[in-house]
Design a protein around this motif. Structure first.
Motif, PDB file in Angstrom:
ATOM      1  N   VAL A  27      21.687  80.510  97.787  1.00 10.43           N
ATOM      2  CA  VAL A  27      22.621  81.548  98.197  1.00 10.43           C
ATOM      3  C   VAL A  27      21.956  82.157  99.282  1.00 10.43           C
ATOM      4  O   VAL A  27      22.941  82.679 100.353  1.00 10.43           O
ATOM      5  N   PRO A  30      22.194  78.792 102.623  1.00 12.93           N
ATOM      6  CA  PRO A  30      23.055  77.815 102.588  1.00 12.93           C
ATOM      7  C   PRO A  30      23.095  76.739 103.673  1.00 12.93           C
ATOM      8  O   PRO A  30      23.557  75.526 103.209  1.00 12.93           O
ATOM      9  N   LEU A 219      24.576  74.023  95.476  1.00 16.08           N
ATOM     10  CA  LEU A 219      25.338  75.305  95.114  1.00 16.08           C
ATOM     11  C   LEU A 219      26.440  75.921  96.180  1.00 16.08           C
ATOM     12  O   LEU A 219      27.436  76.271  96.022  1.00 16.08           O
ATOM     13  N   PRO A 220      25.966  75.471  97.526  1.00 11.64           N
ATOM     14  CA  PRO A 220      26.812  76.023  98.542  1.00 11.64           C
ATOM     15  C   PRO A 220      28.195  75.206  98.522  1.00 11.64           C
ATOM     16  O   PRO A 220      29.057  75.822  99.003  1.00 11.64           O
ATOM     17  N   GLN A 223      30.306  77.666  95.997  1.00  9.18           N
ATOM     18  CA  GLN A 223      30.469  79.132  96.107  1.00  9.18           C
ATOM     19  C   GLN A 223      31.516  79.407  96.550  1.00  9.18           C
ATOM     20  O   GLN A 223      32.278  80.415  96.174  1.00  9.18           O
ATOM     21  N   ASP A 224      32.293  78.965  97.825  1.00  9.72           N
ATOM     22  CA  ASP A 224      33.446  79.335  98.226  1.00  9.72           C
ATOM     23  C   ASP A 224      34.757  78.752  97.419  1.00  9.72           C
ATOM     24  O   ASP A 224      35.777  79.427  97.675  1.00  9.72           O
ATOM     25  N   PHE A 226      34.805  78.699  93.787  1.00  7.64           N
ATOM     26  CA  PHE A 226      34.264  78.666  92.367  1.00  7.64           C
ATOM     27  C   PHE A 226      35.590  79.384  91.531  1.00  7.64           C
ATOM     28  O   PHE A 226      35.871  78.993  90.585  1.00  7.64           O
TER      29      PHE A 226
END
Length: 333
Positions: A27, A30, A219-220, A223-224, A226
């Motif tokens: 988070v 990134p 994770l990155p 993120q956008d 999700f």
């Protein structure tokens, strides 16, 4: 080996710290994702190397002859799992892209860190190691078939052997060969034996490093998007709950030893997300969401594995009691 015992006893704490660090990096930084992603395969290779060092190779040779376990693993992964996945995907919205992503990852059994998770849960890791060539080959042959059945022929045509073969050579065959050389050298050299003994405490820390690297790098990716792919999370969670129960049931019906039963549970529930991710990234235009769907499964699964490495040996498949191993014989009335 007090350090090793402490790490095994507190492995969930180690993994929780690794996941927390991964979330913070994913988070907060990134832009680090791409260089960290390049570490995944080397870290997995080291993880498997230190895991294989704990497997006496005489037992591994015996494991290759255990047709019952290999048959059960193949049947569970390629007959039972597709039925479960088909049922679960009935609850997805009518979105072809989401369906492709879920099928791509749930229909392919893991061939890498599942061995370490099995070992950490005191399962029969050598038996699972002996089964990985068959798991790799059969999933390569059957994945296009299942995609053709569930989606259509145009999707089945994009499956390539390259990522599967590369992963097997670099993450399974190479570490396994190095571990065999180390074990052979330890019989001849006190220095090599000392090296092997020092490496014995590494499986838990290396699993923590693997969690850190995989989650922080992936994770990155999600993120956008999700909000678009959150619908798959319940499917992945239900799969994590259902498959261990089915693995326990099947292994119990076959009368397997507790170590084999635990191994069967882990092979039924862990998926090959890191191997199929290159396939997801290579999909044609219009399928850009599929890699994020695959990565989401990785994040859900790794979180679930932290729990299952403790739950499987203590709750789901504990060691039999002395009475269970040696039942009392009573005279007939």
């Amino acid at each position: 080996m007090e350090g090793k015992k402490w790490l095994r006893r507190h492995q969930v704490l180690v993994y929780a710290v690794a996941v927390a660090l991964a979330l913070a990096v994913g988070v907060g930084r990134p832009t680090w994702a791409i260089p960290i992603e390049g570490l995944i395969n080397p870290v997995l290779a080291v993880l498997l190397y230190v895991t294989f060092l704990e497997i006496p190779f005489v037992r591994l040779r015996q494991a290759f002859t255990n047709g019952r376990f290999i048959g059960a693993a193949l049947g569970l992964n390629f007959l039972v799992v597709p039925v479960v996945v088909w049922g679960l995907t009935r609850f997805l919205p009518p979105n072809r892209i989401v369906l492709v992503g879920v099928l791509l990852v749930l229909l392919t059994p893991c061939i890498d860190y599942v061995i370490t998770f099995t070992d950490l849960a005191d399962g029969d890791a050598e038996q699972l190691t002996a089964t990985t060539p068959a798991l790799m080959l059969v999933q390569l042959l059957l994945l296009p078939v299942y995609l053709w059945l569930f989606v259509g022929p145009e999707i089945a045509a994009i499956i390539e052997a390259g990522p599967f073969v590369e992963a097997f050579v670099l993450i399974i065959a190479l570490p396994l060969g190095l571990a065999w050389l180390t074990e052979a050298g330890a019989e001849q050299s006190a220095r090599v034996a000392g090296w092997q003994e020092r490496l014995a405490w590494l499986p838990v820390p290396m699993m923590g490093v693997t969690l850190l690297v995989v989650i922080a790098s992936q994770l990155p990716r999600v993120q956008d998007t999700f909000g678009q792919i959150a619908v798959v999370v319940p499917i992945y969670i239900v799969f994590l709950v259902v498959m261990p129960l089915l693995g326990r049931l099947v292994s119990g019906r076959l009368g397997m030893a507790v170590g084999e039963r635990r191994a069967l549970v882990f092979t039924s529930v862990t998926r090959n997300s890191l191997v199929v991710l290159p396939l997801a990234l290579a999909l044609p235009a219009g399928y850009e969401l599929v890699p994020a769907i695959v990565v989401t499964q990785t994040l859900v699964e790794l979180s679930g594995m932290v729990v299952l490495t403790r739950v499987v040996p203590t709750v789901l498949l504990p060691e039999p009691s002395a009475d269970d191993r040696h039942p009392t014989v009573t005279s007939g009335e």
